[in-house]
Design a protein around this motif. Sequence first.
Motif, PDB file in Angstrom:
ATOM      1  N   SER A   1       0.828  -1.195   0.000  1.00 42.56           N
ATOM      2  CA  SER A   1       0.000   0.000   0.000  1.00 42.56           C
ATOM      3  C   SER A   1       0.869   1.254   0.000  1.00 42.56           C
ATOM      4  CB  SER A   1      -0.946   0.007   1.206  1.00 42.56           C
ATOM      5  OG  SER A   1      -0.213   0.068   2.416  1.00 42.56           O
ATOM      6  N   PHE A   2       0.218   2.370  -0.301  1.00 43.89           N
ATOM      7  CA  PHE A   2       0.893   3.673  -0.355  1.00 43.89           C
ATOM      8  C   PHE A   2       0.152   4.602   0.588  1.00 43.89           C
ATOM      9  CE2 PHE A   2       1.769   7.908  -1.922  1.00 43.89           C
ATOM     10  CZ  PHE A   2       3.100   7.853  -2.321  1.00 43.89           C
TER      11      PHE A   2
ATOM     12  N   CYS B   1      -3.264   1.277  -3.151  1.00 46.36           N
ATOM     13  CA  CYS B   1      -1.990   1.046  -3.843  1.00 46.36           C
ATOM     14  C   CYS B   1      -1.780   1.891  -5.096  1.00 46.36           C
ATOM     15  CB  CYS B   1      -1.870  -0.431  -4.233  1.00 46.36           C
ATOM     16  SG  CYS B   1      -2.049  -1.585  -2.865  1.00 46.36           S
ATOM     17  N   LEU B   2      -2.815   2.105  -5.881  1.00 51.86           N
ATOM     18  CA  LEU B   2      -2.613   2.597  -7.243  1.00 51.86           C
ATOM     19  C   LEU B   2      -2.928   4.071  -7.435  1.00 51.86           C
ATOM     20  CD1 LEU B   2      -4.142  -0.460  -9.150  1.00 51.86           C
ATOM     21  CD2 LEU B   2      -1.771  -0.079  -8.479  1.00 51.86           C
ATOM     22  N   GLY B   3      -3.998   4.561  -6.843  1.00 47.65           N
ATOM     23  CA  GLY B   3      -4.477   5.906  -7.145  1.00 47.65           C
ATOM     24  C   GLY B   3      -3.443   6.981  -6.878  1.00 47.65           C
ATOM     25  N   ALA B   4      -2.887   6.993  -5.683  1.00 52.79           N
ATOM     26  CA  ALA B   4      -1.901   8.020  -5.339  1.00 52.79           C
ATOM     27  C   ALA B   4      -0.627   7.851  -6.146  1.00 52.79           C
ATOM     28  CB  ALA B   4      -1.597   7.971  -3.842  1.00 52.79           C
ATOM     29  N   ARG B   5      -0.193   6.622  -6.326  1.00 53.65           N
ATOM     30  CA  ARG B   5       1.017   6.407  -7.125  1.00 53.65           C
ATOM     31  C   ARG B   5       0.810   6.909  -8.554  1.00 53.65           C
ATOM     32  NH1 ARG B   5       1.648   1.323  -3.879  1.00 53.65           N
ATOM     33  NH2 ARG B   5       3.720   1.428  -2.900  1.00 53.65           N
ATOM     34  N   ARG B   6      -0.376   6.680  -9.110  1.00 49.25           N
ATOM     35  CA  ARG B   6      -0.642   7.152 -10.465  1.00 49.25           C
ATOM     36  C   ARG B   6      -0.635   8.681 -10.507  1.00 49.25           C
ATOM     37  NH1 ARG B   6      -5.163   4.697 -11.034  1.00 49.25           N
ATOM     38  NH2 ARG B   6      -4.369   2.742 -11.882  1.00 49.25           N
ATOM     39  N   LEU B   7      -1.231   9.312  -9.512  1.00 41.31           N
ATOM     40  CA  LEU B   7      -1.255  10.769  -9.474  1.00 41.31           C
ATOM     41  C   LEU B   7       0.154  11.346  -9.394  1.00 41.31           C
ATOM     42  CD1 LEU B   7      -2.984  13.423  -9.131  1.00 41.31           C
ATOM     43  CD2 LEU B   7      -2.617  13.114  -6.673  1.00 41.31           C
ATOM     44  N   LEU B   8       1.018  10.707  -8.618  1.00 40.46           N
ATOM     45  CA  LEU B   8       2.373  11.200  -8.395  1.00 40.46           C
ATOM     46  C   LEU B   8       3.369  10.662  -9.414  1.00 40.46           C
ATOM     47  CD1 LEU B   8       2.394  10.855  -4.501  1.00 40.46           C
ATOM     48  CD2 LEU B   8       1.958  12.917  -5.858  1.00 40.46           C
TER      49      LEU B   8
ATOM     50  N   TRP C   1       1.713  -2.529  14.215  1.00 40.07           N
ATOM     51  CA  TRP C   1       0.276  -2.806  14.263  1.00 40.07           C
ATOM     52  C   TRP C   1      -0.331  -3.110  12.888  1.00 40.07           C
ATOM     53  CZ3 TRP C   1      -2.867   0.701  11.685  1.00 40.07           C
ATOM     54  CH2 TRP C   1      -2.341   1.980  11.446  1.00 40.07           C
ATOM     55  N   MET C   2       0.497  -3.023  11.833  1.00 33.09           N
ATOM     56  CA  MET C   2       0.078  -3.465  10.497  1.00 33.09           C
ATOM     57  C   MET C   2       1.034  -4.552  10.005  1.00 33.09           C
ATOM     58  SD  MET C   2      -0.815   0.140   8.544  1.00 33.09           S
ATOM     59  CE  MET C   2      -1.552  -0.662   7.099  1.00 33.09           C
ATOM     60  N   PRO C   3       1.195  -5.619  10.744  1.00 35.27           N
ATOM     61  CA  PRO C   3       2.189  -6.638  10.346  1.00 35.27           C
ATOM     62  C   PRO C   3       1.896  -7.183   8.949  1.00 35.27           C
ATOM     63  CG  PRO C   3       0.692  -7.489  12.026  1.00 35.27           C
ATOM     64  CD  PRO C   3       0.449  -6.023  11.944  1.00 35.27           C
ATOM     65  N   GLU C   4       2.936  -7.208   8.129  1.00 35.36           N
ATOM     66  CA  GLU C   4       2.873  -7.681   6.739  1.00 35.36           C
ATOM     67  C   GLU C   4       2.043  -6.771   5.844  1.00 35.36           C
ATOM     68  OE1 GLU C   4       2.008 -11.891   6.284  1.00 35.36           O
ATOM     69  OE2 GLU C   4       2.462 -12.193   8.408  1.00 35.36           O
ATOM     70  N   ARG C   5       1.582  -5.658   6.376  1.00 33.10           N
ATOM     71  CA  ARG C   5       0.798  -4.730   5.564  1.00 33.10           C
ATOM     72  C   ARG C   5       1.291  -3.285   5.697  1.00 33.10           C
ATOM     73  NH1 ARG C   5      -0.371  -8.900   3.856  1.00 33.10           N
ATOM     74  NH2 ARG C   5      -2.446  -9.753   3.342  1.00 33.10           N
ATOM     75  N   CYS C   6       2.460  -3.101   6.236  1.00 33.97           N
ATOM     76  CA  CYS C   6       3.004  -1.752   6.355  1.00 33.97           C
ATOM     77  C   CYS C   6       3.176  -1.147   4.969  1.00 33.97           C
ATOM     78  CB  CYS C   6       4.349  -1.790   7.082  1.00 33.97           C
ATOM     79  SG  CYS C   6       5.139  -0.175   7.252  1.00 33.97           S
ATOM     80  N   PRO C   7       2.752   0.103   4.771  1.00 37.66           N
ATOM     81  CA  PRO C   7       2.914   0.718   3.448  1.00 37.66           C
ATOM     82  C   PRO C   7       4.367   0.687   2.981  1.00 37.66           C
ATOM     83  CG  PRO C   7       1.476   2.060   4.815  1.00 37.66           C
ATOM     84  CD  PRO C   7       2.031   0.995   5.709  1.00 37.66           C
ATOM     85  N   THR C   8       4.551   0.456   1.694  1.00 34.56           N
ATOM     86  CA  THR C   8       5.898   0.418   1.128  1.00 34.56           C
ATOM     87  C   THR C   8       6.296   1.734   0.486  1.00 34.56           C
ATOM     88  OG1 THR C   8       4.989  -0.520  -0.916  1.00 34.56           O
ATOM     89  CG2 THR C   8       5.795  -2.067   0.742  1.00 34.56           C
ATOM     90  N   GLY C   9       5.378   2.677   0.427  1.00 34.57           N
ATOM     91  CA  GLY C   9       5.673   4.006  -0.095  1.00 34.57           C
ATOM     92  C   GLY C   9       4.747   5.002   0.553  1.00 34.57           C
ATOM     93  N   GLY C  10       5.093   6.286   0.432  1.00 35.79           N
ATOM     94  CA  GLY C  10       4.235   7.269   1.061  1.00 35.79           C
ATOM     95  C   GLY C  10       4.457   8.676   0.554  1.00 35.79           C
TER      96      GLY C  10
END
Length: 792
Positions: free
Chosen positions: A40-41, A334-341, A80-89
Amino acid sequence: MNASVSQAANEINPYVWATINDEDLKLFDQQLKSFVPPNSFDAHAHLWRTADLGTPTPPLAAAGPSEVTRAVYDERLSLWMPERCPTGGLFFPFPTRTLNVEAANQFLADQVKESPDSRGLMIVTPRQKPEAVEQQVVNDGFVGFKVYHLFAEREDTLFAPTEEFLPEWAWELAHRYELAIMLHMVLPRALAEPANQTYIRQHCERYPGAKLILAHAARGFCGRHTVEGISSLRGLENVFFDTSAVCEPEAFEAILKVFGPTRLFFGADFCVTEMRSRCINLGDGFLWLDEIRPDFSHSRFAKPTLLGIESLLALKQACENQHLTDGDVEEVFCLGARRLLKLPLTQSPPDVQAVYREAKEIFPGGTQLLSKRPEMFAPDQWPAYYREARGCEIIDIEGRHFIDMSLGGILACILGYSDPDVNSAVIRRVTLGSMATLQTADELELAKLLLKIHPWAKNARFTRAGGESMVVAVRIARAFTGRDKVAICGYHGWHDWYLAANLPVNENGQKQQIDHLTGHLLPGLEPRGVPTNLAGTALTFHYNKLDELDEIIAKHGHELAAVVMEPTRKTDPDPNFLEGVRERCDRLDTPLIFDEISSGWRLCLGGAHRNYGIEPDLAVFAKALGNGFPIGAIIGTQAVMQAAQESFISSTFWTEGVGPAAAVACVKKQMDFDIPAHLAHIGSLAIEGWEKLGYKHKVPVNTGGHPAMAVLTFDHPEAAALTTLMTARMLNHGFLAGGAFNASLAHEPRHVEAYLAALDEVFEELATAIQDGEIRKRIGGPVKHTGFARLT
């Protein structure tokens, strides 16, 4: 023990980074792990140095390390988000009123440079110099600005109008560099405040290159405010939202309804995520539980968890309530913000051309409607498939955004795509049940509306498509007259009765194959599969050619079951033409059928024949009647329509409830607004623009059609190739464009202005291509088809 001492002992200090316990992890594992996708982002998170925050230091920021780096962020969210921590931000400094802005921005820039999968927003205040901000954007690669009410020059900044803390020059820079602006709006009712609505709309339209992200779901801490105000932003292509710190689902649902999952970005709001608190709707406002420091020991069931978890639970509820798929949820996370940026996506989107190639192997003809074949626009370049359509914006399955300046759903979506009023009526009907042993009373209400608009008509029947409606109308006319032959003018669908016009007929003992339907919209309509004994039953005449109708009457007058025609398509009738047709039908006791499937509703309320003062015996509607939902209607005089009882005309799905519900809502809306005037204005702007650009670039354009159904052609031997080249280049500019423009209520002058600005560049290339004799060479693919053709 003293009661106040006992309360103090049980009181939880919320302004700490909470210790993660087993109950937090259990809640995330059971409720959220399967909901939050990997990679996730996070579109809303803070990084800072305490030394830059000034005094007094906010207690929650002071509770963490003196330097909150990307590594600290990763460590905390992984707890608190094990295995789901965002990989970008998307990161930005922690705002305080005494912030050392320059130092905070530099610290943030240094952090983001070490994280290629992330981007940074710099804090911008009215006190900064625009030249210095511009230079820092260039030097440090910031993708936009974070603005905050704390920097307004007033004591109580929660009442600051946006212009007090977001300088106009920031908008100008954002527009010029295509930057994002993240806005935490204030004023008591947030998006429900008219001042905020006006400000956002005016600035997004004035600076279309800027990308506005409304933080906290448009500050939807009181979800009712976002619900109330969200429609004021409908149609803006450059407004987005993040989910940060909102803990109830209403605001998320409102955004998803109006803007869809591609415009809503997951945002955690680190480090607010680390508190054991949440925000709740309360009356016409909201309350942060940490402000009242509740004693949770009084409840048998309440166990406070992290605010980050509370927000995710609310987002999950909203996604479920809006029936989002896993793919839609990935857009949010995952996709919307990455696409915008313009960051690399975590997964490859579908290749729309590859999907269409596969479809052609399965579907003979490629699509279910000839007019939607990509080959009719720009083969191998036009996107065949979309995932979302709202207003006049379409998002294809690759995630590319287009403004539709072409066919408008093939004339079906007169109000614009996904009209909220029509959608509400349809969703209500689907929820209550759209099919049963009985039928809904909506069909009677729809009939009354149509007959009120057309007082000459007394009866109605409904189908679910235009072509089959014409079949019904012709069947009724044949039943009424007891005759077989029909005189036809214009395009009326794919059925046997119509294509019989192109069957070979015996002339002087020889069968002659003539395309009698050339000039009636589509050339090359092969009658294969049409029973040969229907030859001679469909007789064609051209619009404004009474002499051709007279020839038919001279040979077959007393055999004619009906005269079937469009009251108008591209031109108005010549004086006395429609009157002459009406007179001849009366003389022969032959019903006059007006096909209003394309022309209806666009030139005036109801049938276009109302503009010309000619009343038919039957009129047929579809397309715009339901704004894209399936519905067809035949209305007529009682004498003719009663013949429907003498012929078997019946179908199960003519009784489902969605079509009538959509049509009732659509017709009522059209009765409230002068939509034909709007369409004429928008279409006229496009026609005037075509003509000016043609003159400017010496490109030989021809314009025609009614402004509501405008047509663009080129007076050139390679006209089809020129149109294809234009279409291909306009795709690169973010427009669906071709040889026709069917305006909708959703189109605004700004859309036409942007379209013509892009077309200006494209016409310059068309002129060069004509001069250099390389039109086909420049297309990058085959030339568009101009009529019905077999796909190879």
